[in-house]
Scaffold this active site. Sequence first.
Site, mmCIF file in Angstrom:
data_model
loop_
_atom_site.group_PDB
_atom_site.id
_atom_site.type_symbol
_atom_site.label_atom_id
_atom_site.label_comp_id
_atom_site.label_asym_id
_atom_site.label_seq_id
_atom_site.Cartn_x
_atom_site.Cartn_y
_atom_site.Cartn_z
ATOM 1 N N THR A 96 0.765 -1.194 -0.093
ATOM 2 C CA THR A 96 -0.084 -0.070 -0.017
ATOM 3 C C THR A 96 0.828 1.186 0.097
ATOM 4 O OG1 THR A 96 -1.681 -1.210 1.276
ATOM 5 C CG2 THR A 96 -1.647 1.363 1.291
ATOM 6 N N LYS A 171 -7.443 1.298 -2.380
ATOM 7 C CA LYS A 171 -7.028 0.952 -1.021
ATOM 8 C C LYS A 171 -7.120 1.927 -0.021
ATOM 9 C CE LYS A 171 -5.405 -1.590 2.127
ATOM 10 N NZ LYS A 171 -3.863 -2.447 2.303
ATOM 11 N N LYS A 239 1.006 5.017 8.140
ATOM 12 C CA LYS A 239 1.549 5.378 6.794
ATOM 13 C C LYS A 239 0.366 5.514 5.793
ATOM 14 C CE LYS A 239 2.788 2.070 4.292
ATOM 15 N NZ LYS A 239 2.013 1.135 3.337
#
Length: 287
Positions: A96, A171, A239
């Site tokens: 990701t 995502k 993150k």
Amino acid sequence: MKNVAFIGVGVMGKSMVRNLMKHGFALSIYSRTKSKCEDVASEGAKWCDTIADCVKDADAVITMVGYPKDVEEVYFGEQGILANVKPGTYVIDMTTTSPKLSVRIYEQAKEKGIVALDAPVSGGDVGAKNGTLAIMVGGDKEAFDACMPLFQAMGNNIVYEGKAGFGQHTKMANQIALGGAIAGVCEAMTYGRKMGLDIQTMLDTISTGAAGSWQMSNMAPRMLKGDFAPGFFVKHYIKDMKIATEEAAAVGLDMAISDEVLDMYKELEEKGMGDLGTQALIKYFED
């Protein structure tokens, strides 16, 4: 497509490697810490000492690393993937990461006759182990179709999302929705405790109705047992959410709920909990 190179054999990557081998693919692997890969190497994966050696004969390269800077490190430069794979190789980043970085990889790969896809996943360690990951894919549709046997070895909800970067954008939407869901589960459990409810009974009751969710069914039991082992690290979720909020800000979108949940996780990380699983958010509410 037979020979697969896999870069980044961590919590999820290890299970993904095993599932690929179960489906008949020949795996070459590289990760920063060789000792952590000895088990999968003993099961048939070929350890390589460098990225260049790992990818040189591959039909497809899959990367599953931690942060955007790690993606840049493994793809670019003289020792990186794009400089060492043969033309026609499929390179699939399942990390990701930034949608903009995925587009950059796609464009530079195309210049070299290499085919790039961004294919982040959802489902955590359980999904990786069971081969039931949701896989969101961006790039050329022809490449998506060609790589379907790889994806089917690792997941069961495999969707072509559109052009390069769209896998990552999907995502981001997943992570945004996840934040609200897991925070809601934590609040519900905290409320139940304060009111003296039996939390397992409460969860059994509400998880079958409109409040039910993957987070409630999978993460709440871990919270209840005090199991904070990482299926997905707090630090990695931070993150992801930073990327999501940056992308949202770039189009003038305010995401108040996501910002609040991100602040909760940042507070946990500041207290030294970044290596716990995302279910550790319950600790924020308990404190």
